[in-house]
Enzyme design. Structure first.
Site, mmCIF file in Angstrom:
data_model
loop_
_atom_site.group_PDB
_atom_site.id
_atom_site.type_symbol
_atom_site.label_atom_id
_atom_site.label_comp_id
_atom_site.label_asym_id
_atom_site.label_seq_id
_atom_site.Cartn_x
_atom_site.Cartn_y
_atom_site.Cartn_z
ATOM 1 N N ASP A 269 84.820 37.506 9.534
ATOM 2 C CA ASP A 269 84.312 38.727 8.887
ATOM 3 C C ASP A 269 84.171 38.496 7.372
ATOM 4 O O ASP A 269 83.155 38.878 6.776
ATOM 5 C CB ASP A 269 85.286 39.883 9.180
ATOM 6 C CG ASP A 269 84.890 41.164 8.478
ATOM 7 O OD1 ASP A 269 83.909 41.787 8.906
ATOM 8 O OD2 ASP A 269 85.550 41.526 7.480
ATOM 9 N N LYS B 279 77.730 43.663 8.630
ATOM 10 C CA LYS B 279 77.666 42.422 7.842
ATOM 11 C C LYS B 279 77.359 41.204 8.706
ATOM 12 O O LYS B 279 76.716 40.256 8.248
ATOM 13 C CB LYS B 279 78.953 42.184 7.059
ATOM 14 C CG LYS B 279 80.229 42.226 7.886
ATOM 15 C CD LYS B 279 80.834 43.582 7.881
ATOM 16 C CE LYS B 279 81.835 43.769 8.979
ATOM 17 N NZ LYS B 279 82.578 45.001 8.873
ATOM 18 N N GLY C 24 84.169 48.204 1.958
ATOM 19 C CA GLY C 24 84.343 49.640 2.227
ATOM 20 C C GLY C 24 83.780 50.495 1.108
ATOM 21 O O GLY C 24 82.579 50.514 0.849
ATOM 22 N N GLU D 14 75.755 49.053 1.603
ATOM 23 C CA GLU D 14 76.970 49.104 0.773
ATOM 24 C C GLU D 14 78.233 49.079 1.636
ATOM 25 O O GLU D 14 79.233 48.452 1.288
ATOM 26 C CB GLU D 14 76.939 50.398 -0.056
ATOM 27 C CG GLU D 14 78.000 50.491 -1.111
ATOM 28 C CD GLU D 14 77.804 49.443 -2.195
ATOM 29 O OE1 GLU D 14 76.912 49.596 -3.020
ATOM 30 O OE2 GLU D 14 78.563 48.456 -2.193
ATOM 31 N N GLY E 70 92.616 51.525 12.840
ATOM 32 C CA GLY E 70 91.151 51.511 12.838
ATOM 33 C C GLY E 70 90.535 50.616 11.777
ATOM 34 O O GLY E 70 89.365 50.750 11.455
ATOM 35 N N LYS F 117 80.684 38.448 4.979
ATOM 36 C CA LYS F 117 80.548 39.217 3.735
ATOM 37 C C LYS F 117 80.175 38.315 2.560
ATOM 38 O O LYS F 117 79.308 38.650 1.757
ATOM 39 C CB LYS F 117 81.848 39.981 3.468
ATOM 40 C CG LYS F 117 82.062 41.110 4.493
ATOM 41 C CD LYS F 117 83.451 41.703 4.432
ATOM 42 C CE LYS F 117 83.607 42.840 5.432
ATOM 43 N NZ LYS F 117 84.984 43.278 5.639
ATOM 44 N N ILE G 71 84.090 50.198 -2.085
ATOM 45 C CA ILE G 71 83.815 49.548 -3.383
ATOM 46 C C ILE G 71 82.299 49.373 -3.558
ATOM 47 O O ILE G 71 81.654 48.767 -2.701
ATOM 48 C CB ILE G 71 84.485 48.145 -3.449
ATOM 49 C CG1 ILE G 71 85.988 48.253 -3.194
ATOM 50 C CG2 ILE G 71 84.203 47.466 -4.783
ATOM 51 C CD1 ILE G 71 86.679 46.903 -3.042
ATOM 52 N N GLY H 38 88.197 51.446 6.999
ATOM 53 C CA GLY H 38 88.643 52.770 7.437
ATOM 54 C C GLY H 38 87.490 53.753 7.439
ATOM 55 O O GLY H 38 86.464 53.556 6.780
ATOM 56 N N THR I 172 84.735 54.867 14.900
ATOM 57 C CA THR I 172 85.587 55.272 13.771
ATOM 58 C C THR I 172 84.750 55.623 12.539
ATOM 59 O O THR I 172 84.906 56.694 11.950
ATOM 60 C CB THR I 172 86.552 54.112 13.419
ATOM 61 O OG1 THR I 172 87.203 53.718 14.615
ATOM 62 C CG2 THR I 172 87.579 54.517 12.396
HETATM 63 N N1 HSE Z 1 87.445 44.807 9.813
HETATM 64 C C1 HSE Z 1 87.009 44.964 8.473
HETATM 65 C C2 HSE Z 1 88.204 44.793 7.559
HETATM 66 C C3 HSE Z 1 86.386 46.315 8.304
HETATM 67 O O1 HSE Z 1 89.332 44.744 8.058
HETATM 68 O O2 HSE Z 1 88.030 44.696 6.368
HETATM 69 C C4 HSE Z 1 85.551 46.433 7.088
HETATM 70 O O3 HSE Z 1 84.507 45.529 7.065
#
Ligand code: HSE
Length: 434
Positions: free
Chosen positions: A201, A105, A134, A129, A187, A205, A136, A302, A13
């Site tokens: 996740d 990450k 995303g 970045e 996605g 981060k 930001i 995205g 993606t």
């Molecule tokens: N799976 C992550 C999210 C994608 O939903 O934020 C971006 O790191």
């Protein structure tokens, strides 16, 4: 005009988003860079699927060495995700004097020491970045814009999928599974959505942000993490009645001695600017010694938002190549020799306000038993709602907001309350962040 060659590993993606931006916006990039950025190779195991972008003949390959061993390629973009073989490929790219850009990450959170060490040693650049928030520009803000300030708090909604699910549950009263499926179809979700919904996740981060904000390595396993799978539509409804919204927050606070780092669902007041950050949007709040707070918000996931961040990093590195200044900004924001371990606070030592939900039998004396235990543990109730009128033998929800107290006291009280025969099943706790 000079040409800088780029190799892309991972044509999913985000990879397709990067290819689209580099191809459709080639001219504007050229005008800003003063050189041509050429996507010379794209490597993926699957080069048959139509990704919706036009690529020149001979660009697609299934062999990673077409990028890693290709002397023409200056910058390698790693978008395959996961730990291996992504780590090996990135190390090989660096060993072959190629700069790297990644959105990975998970890899940076667990192997940041190794990767950043090699980058500094080889005087190369790493752009990441796209790994957080995303579109930001949070990494650039910490590494460059706020370089003169002492950051002490980072708090963010950094997972688009979780935010999408919670927003949809809240706005449309829809079930968790329906919202998750939609996020996956759009996605936003990781290949394994467990990482999104269990908070992993977000923890990756906040580990990376903590490193670059305070100059410390973070042992990922020491982060206290809980996700959103326990959040029910009842919790969301109760939060609304108390004047709050539920968000999955990643938190990192440094009091000068230790860091309080954690990920969990939290209630934030409806009036808080981050309460209106909905859907796949992310927001990150940074506080420091010089300017109180800044909130950065934008598209957190995205193809095109994340692809834009990747392209931004590629152009920055290309500019550094053109001016022979590739190690201008330390990868971790601090020089590697200045990255020193800072202790992490034990979760039991934090203090917060709490929302508690119990499933209880609706009969006389239940409330006094529960409030008695809370009182014995020095926890004071601010307000309370009972949901419904239970039929005999059936449970009702008893929800409470409690004043500030210690996590240790709350956990001890919950253990005792759950043993009461009038309490059915596990209770739910949501921390309140104001
Ligand atoms: N799976 C992550 C999210 C994608 O939903 O934020 C971006 O790191």
């Amino acid at each position: 005009m000079k040409t800088i060659n780029v190799g892309l590993i991972g044509f999913g993606t985000i990879g397709a988003g990067v290819a689209k931006i580099l191809s459709e916006n080639q001219e504007i990039i050229q005008k800003r860079l003063g050189a041509t950025l050429r996507l010379a190779k794209i490597v993926d195991l699957d080069i048959e699927t139509d990704r919706g972008v036009q690529v020149d003949d001979g660009v697609l390959s299934t062999s990673v060495d077409d990028i890693l061993e290709n002397p023409e390629i200056d910058i390698v973009i790693e978008l395959m995700g996961g730990y291996e073989p992504a780590r090996t490929f990135m190390l090989k790219a660096l060993a072959n004097n190629k700069h790297v850009v990644t959105a990975n990450k998970a890899l940076l959170a667990l192997h940041g020491d190794e990767l950043f060490g090699v980058v500094e040693e080889k005087k190369l650049s790493i752009g990441f970045e796209a790994s957080i928030g995303g579109a930001i520009p949070i990494i650039r803000s910490i590494r460059e814009a706020f370089v003169g300030n002492r950051i002490h708090t980072i708090e963010g909604i950094v997972n688009g999928t979780a935010n999408y699910i919670l927003s949809k549950m809240s706005d449309e009263n829809c079930e968790f599974d329906v919202a998750l499926k939609e996020a996956q179809e759009k996605g936003f979700a990781e290949a394994d959505p467990t990482f999104d919904i269990e908070g992993i996740d977000s923890a990756h981060k906040i580990a990376v942000l903590t490193r670059i904000a305070y100059g410390t390595p973070v042992n990922f396993d020491d982060i206290n993490v809980s996700g959103i799978t326990n959040i029910s539509s009842d919790d969301i409804e109760c939060a609304r009645e108390f004047g709050y919204r539920i968000k999955l927050l990643a938190i990192s606070k440094f009091d000068g001695e230790a860091i309080d780092i954690r990920v969990h669902p939290a209630m934030i007041p409806i009036s808080h600017p981050m309460a209106s950050v909905n859907g796949v949007l992310n927001a990150i709040r940074i506080c420091d010694d010089m300017m109180d707070e800044n909130i950065l918000a934008g598209h957190g996931a995205g193809a095109l938002p994340t692809g834009s961040a990747v392209v931004g990093d590629v152009v920055e590195i290309a500019r550094n190549i053109l001016s022979n200044a590739s190690d201008r900004v330390p990868a971790s924001s601090f020089l590697n020799s200045e990255i020193k371990p800072i202790p992490l606070k034990d979760m039991s030592a934090i203090e917060s306000e709490y929302f508690l939900r119990f499933n209880v039998l609706d009969k006389p004396g239940v409330l006094s038993k529960i409030s008695g235990i809370l009182g014995n543990h020095c926890i004071s109730i601010e307000s309370m709602i009972q949901k419904g009128r239970g039929e005999e033998g059936k449970a009702v929800s008893l929800v409470m907001m409690c004043h500030r107290s210690s996590e240790k006291n709350i956990q001890n009280a919950l253990k005792e309350i759950e043993k009461l025969d009038v309490v059915c099943g596990k209770s739910n706790l949501i921390r309140v962040e104001k």
